[in-house]
Scaffold this active site. Structure first.
Site, PDB file in Angstrom:
ATOM      1  N   ASP A  93       1.096  -1.412  -0.285  1.00 46.76           N
ATOM      2  CA  ASP A  93      -0.191   0.468  -0.083  1.00 46.76           C
ATOM      3  C   ASP A  93       0.550   1.035   0.200  1.00 46.76           C
ATOM      4  O   ASP A  93       2.155   0.960   0.311  1.00 46.76           O
ATOM      5  CB  ASP A  93      -0.843   0.507   1.268  1.00 46.76           C
ATOM      6  CG  ASP A  93      -2.501   0.844   0.802  1.00 46.76           C
ATOM      7  OD1 ASP A  93      -2.843   1.105   1.849  1.00 46.76           O
ATOM      8  OD2 ASP A  93      -2.698   1.997  -0.280  1.00 46.76           O
ATOM      9  N   ASP A 267      -7.592  -7.267   1.131  1.00 43.50           N
ATOM     10  CA  ASP A 267      -7.003  -7.648   2.466  1.00 43.50           C
ATOM     11  C   ASP A 267      -7.780  -7.217   3.727  1.00 43.50           C
ATOM     12  O   ASP A 267      -8.875  -6.293   3.192  1.00 43.50           O
ATOM     13  CB  ASP A 267      -5.490  -6.809   2.047  1.00 43.50           C
ATOM     14  CG  ASP A 267      -5.700  -5.440   1.958  1.00 43.50           C
ATOM     15  OD1 ASP A 267      -6.419  -4.126   1.576  1.00 43.50           O
ATOM     16  OD2 ASP A 267      -5.326  -5.014   4.367  1.00 43.50           O
ATOM     17  N   CYS A 305     -12.663 -29.687   9.778  1.00 44.32           N
ATOM     18  CA  CYS A 305     -11.439 -27.723   9.398  1.00 44.32           C
ATOM     19  C   CYS A 305      -9.787 -28.559   9.712  1.00 44.32           C
ATOM     20  O   CYS A 305      -9.699 -29.596  10.444  1.00 44.32           O
ATOM     21  CB  CYS A 305     -10.892 -26.557  10.743  1.00 44.32           C
ATOM     22  SG  CYS A 305      -9.670 -25.566   9.904  1.00 44.32           S
ATOM     23  N   CYS A 307      -6.974 -27.094   9.936  1.00 45.44           N
ATOM     24  CA  CYS A 307      -5.345 -26.902  10.164  1.00 45.44           C
ATOM     25  C   CYS A 307      -4.749 -27.099  11.108  1.00 45.44           C
ATOM     26  O   CYS A 307      -5.664 -28.059  12.213  1.00 45.44           O
ATOM     27  CB  CYS A 307      -5.433 -25.047   9.993  1.00 45.44           C
ATOM     28  SG  CYS A 307      -6.671 -25.169  11.847  1.00 45.44           S
ATOM     29  N   CYS A 310      -6.882 -26.927  14.374  1.00 48.25           N
ATOM     30  CA  CYS A 310      -7.737 -28.221  14.620  1.00 48.25           C
ATOM     31  C   CYS A 310      -7.131 -29.272  14.800  1.00 48.25           C
ATOM     32  O   CYS A 310      -8.256 -30.056  15.018  1.00 48.25           O
ATOM     33  CB  CYS A 310      -8.462 -27.423  13.287  1.00 48.25           C
ATOM     34  SG  CYS A 310      -9.878 -25.521  13.299  1.00 48.25           S
ATOM     35  N   HIS A 336      -5.075 -20.653  12.036  1.00 46.36           N
ATOM     36  CA  HIS A 336      -6.216 -21.292  12.047  1.00 46.36           C
ATOM     37  C   HIS A 336      -7.134 -20.135  11.114  1.00 46.36           C
ATOM     38  O   HIS A 336      -8.183 -20.325   9.796  1.00 46.36           O
ATOM     39  CB  HIS A 336      -7.536 -21.452  13.092  1.00 46.36           C
ATOM     40  CG  HIS A 336      -8.563 -21.976  13.207  1.00 46.36           C
ATOM     41  ND1 HIS A 336      -9.285 -22.704  12.236  1.00 46.36           N
ATOM     42  CD2 HIS A 336      -9.686 -21.145  12.707  1.00 46.36           C
ATOM     43  CE1 HIS A 336     -10.828 -22.545  12.125  1.00 46.36           C
ATOM     44  NE2 HIS A 336     -10.827 -21.280  12.097  1.00 46.36           N
TER      45      HIS A 336
HETATM   46  C1  LIG Z   1      -9.277  -1.474   6.948  1.00 48.56           C
HETATM   47  N1  LIG Z   1     -10.517  -0.690   5.921  1.00 48.56           N
HETATM   48  C2  LIG Z   1      -9.804  -0.004   4.876  1.00 48.56           C
HETATM   49  N2  LIG Z   1      -8.299   0.106   4.426  1.00 48.56           N
HETATM   50  C3  LIG Z   1      -7.873   0.583   3.734  1.00 48.56           C
HETATM   51  C4  LIG Z   1      -6.575   1.090   3.061  1.00 48.56           C
HETATM   52  C5  LIG Z   1      -5.213   0.331   3.588  1.00 48.56           C
HETATM   53  C6  LIG Z   1      -5.294  -0.816   3.967  1.00 48.56           C
HETATM   54  C7  LIG Z   1      -4.331  -1.434   4.206  1.00 48.56           C
HETATM   55  O1  LIG Z   1      -3.598  -0.934   5.397  1.00 48.56           O
HETATM   56  C8  LIG Z   1      -3.512  -1.702   6.862  1.00 48.56           C
HETATM   57  O2  LIG Z   1      -5.346  -1.467   6.831  1.00 48.56           O
HETATM   58  C9  LIG Z   1      -5.339  -0.470   8.313  1.00 48.56           C
HETATM   59  C10 LIG Z   1      -3.402  -2.763   6.135  1.00 48.56           C
HETATM   60  O3  LIG Z   1      -2.395  -3.036   6.018  1.00 48.56           O
HETATM   61  C11 LIG Z   1      -4.132  -3.003   4.718  1.00 48.56           C
HETATM   62  O4  LIG Z   1      -3.381  -2.669   3.987  1.00 48.56           O
HETATM   63  C12 LIG Z   1      -6.674   2.006   2.040  1.00 48.56           C
HETATM   64  N3  LIG Z   1      -5.807   2.482   1.349  1.00 48.56           N
HETATM   65  C13 LIG Z   1      -4.898   3.522   0.438  1.00 48.56           C
HETATM   66  N4  LIG Z   1      -4.331   3.970   0.248  1.00 48.56           N
HETATM   67  N5  LIG Z   1      -6.398   3.325  -0.007  1.00 48.56           N
HETATM   68  C14 LIG Z   1      -7.562   3.689   0.414  1.00 48.56           C
HETATM   69  O5  LIG Z   1      -8.786   3.999   0.171  1.00 48.56           O
HETATM   70  C15 LIG Z   1      -7.753   2.428   1.606  1.00 48.56           C
HETATM   71  C16 LIG Z   1      -9.178   2.582   2.336  1.00 48.56           C
HETATM   72  C17 LIG Z   1      -8.815   1.747   3.095  1.00 48.56           C
HETATM   73  N6  LIG Z   1      -9.880   1.137   3.679  1.00 48.56           N
END
Ligand SMILES: CNc1nc2c(CC[C@H]3O[C@@H](OC)[C@H](O)[C@@H]3O)c3nc(N)[nH]c(=O)c3cc2[nH]1
Length: 373
Positions: A93, A267, A305, A307, A310, A336
């Site tokens: 990200d 994710d 399950c 895993c 389990c 799990h």
């Molecule tokens: C939880 N809801 C949510 N997370 C989001 C993330 C982070 C995910 C990343 O941030 C972290 O989770 C909070 C984890 O590492 C995940 O990979 C987003 N990132 C970007 N760049 N733009 C978005 O519009 C966005 C919206 C989200 N809504």
């Protein structure tokens, strides 16, 4: 092994799709769930254990890794894959979301964001250009545009101005990403819960051109009904032949509802974070293993399950090690939960291929009691 990045659709069932993303580091079966490995580790899991759950790809975060141990140090040590001993694909990200949710003293301008580290208060800067540089230093296979994800609820003007900024940042991300064969850059749709603004965002991203498209700006407190309301139209606003990634989602029923509406990748920290706090997700619903009623229960979390948790342990044992705050507690429940999330994805991939998604979804919901089990 391909040296290119490509997406092939294998089958559809209603709006649900199944296919494969080919990358130089391996194939990602879609729909795919990506475990979150924020600080170069999926917490409480060895990389080989993450692979054993069925994950084809995991997620890293620009924000966390730029602060510690820094992207430059990871690059000097051979890149993120080598550093964390994971040789399959990694998506990173871009940092925008975390800066707004974690960092202190943020100053946001057209150019980018300056902020203070939540770790040691040091000052840092992120921009589309710096985010692309960091993600290149990390060596991630799928790079996310640098965007701004506005907190909901927000008024329409705020959503509009934020989306416009993110689209300008998407162009700058594209320009800074350059030409990196085998690596992908994904655009991120914004626009809150406004269908016309989401359409505008989708058009702007397609005019720039990306290898995949994320539905951003959701799972930020709007609730499942509002999220599904957006997902009833947003995937169709995006190119049919490119992967669609819903960021930050979600609970098992969120994931099923998103795939049903045309999402290919997701994710979420939920399975790993909940695993560490004693919350297990099973096909019959949620088990809070610290609850006293499990202390004499010889049964596994889920009889069906396969895993390690389990196959080898009783609820009584899991209850004990959580109560005793033993390290194995988080390891077993994280394994799990990640295994169960991958079972959901595999079940949906097979059902979409067989044209039986509706029956699979009915069975998924029928098995789940409401509340604690
Ligand atoms: C939880 N809801 C949510 N997370 C989001 C993330 C982070 C995910 C990343 O941030 C972290 O989770 C909070 C984890 O590492 C995940 O990979 C987003 N990132 C970007 N760049 N733009 C978005 O519009 C966005 C919206 C989200 N809504």
């Amino acid at each position: 092994m391909t040296q290119r990045f490509s997406f092939d659709l294998h089958a559809t069932d209603g709006k649900a799709r199944t296919g494969a993303i080919s990358t130089p580091r391996g194939v990602i079966r879609t729909p795919a769930f990506m475990p979150v490995g924020t600080a170069a580790t999926v917490k409480a899991m060895l990389p080989e254990s993450v692979a054993a759950t069925g994950a084809d790809i995991l997620l890293g975060n620009t924000y966390h890794l730029m602060l510690r141990p820094t992207a430059e140090r990871i690059a000097r040590l051979g890149g993120l894959h080598k550093f964390m001993n994971w040789d399959k694909p990694i998506l990173t990200d871009s940092g925008g979301f975390q800066v707004m949710s974690l960092a202190g003293l943020r100053k946001l301008t057209e150019e980018g964001v300056t902020f203070k580290s939540h770790i040691d208060g040091s000052r840092h800067h992120l921009s589309p250009e710096r985010s692309m540089e960091i993600q290149a230093l990390l060596g991630s296979d799928i790079v996310m545009c640098f965007d701004e994800c506005p907190a909901l609820p927000a008024d329409r003007d705020r959503i509009k101005s934020s989306m416009d900024l993110s689209m300008r940042w998407a162009q700058r991300s594209r320009d800074a990403f350059g030409d990196r064969p085998g690596h992908a850059l994904f655009g991120i749709q914004q626009g809150g819960l406004e269908q016309d603004l989401r359409e505008e965002s989708a058009q702007a991203l397609q005019a720039i051109g990306f290898d995949g498209y994320a539905v951003g700006g959701l799972a930020v407190g709007e609730g499942q009904e509002a999220m599904f309301g957006v997902l009833d139209y947003a995937p169709d606003q995006l190119p049919v032949d490119k992967p669609r990634y819903l960021m930050g989602v979600g609970k098992p029923d969120d994931i099923v509802g998103a795939v049903k509406r045309g999402i290919d990748m997701m994710d979420c920290v939920l399975p790993s974070r909940s695993g560490r706090t004693g919350q297990a997700f099973t096909r019959h619903g949620v088990v809070n293993i610290k609850n006293a009623r499990h202390q004499d229960d010889p049964r596994p979390l889920d009889e069906a399950c396969t895993c390690p948790a389990c196959r080898g342990y009783s609820r009584a044992y899991l209850h004990h090690v959580f109560r005793a705050n033993e390290m194995i507690s988080g390891m077993l429940l994280t394994w799990h939960n990640l295994h169960y999330f991958q079972q959901i994805m595999a079940g949906m991939r097979d059902a979409i291929s067989a044209g039986t998604f509706a029956a699979w979804e009915a069975d998924f919901h029928a098995l789940r009691a409401q509340g604690d089990i």
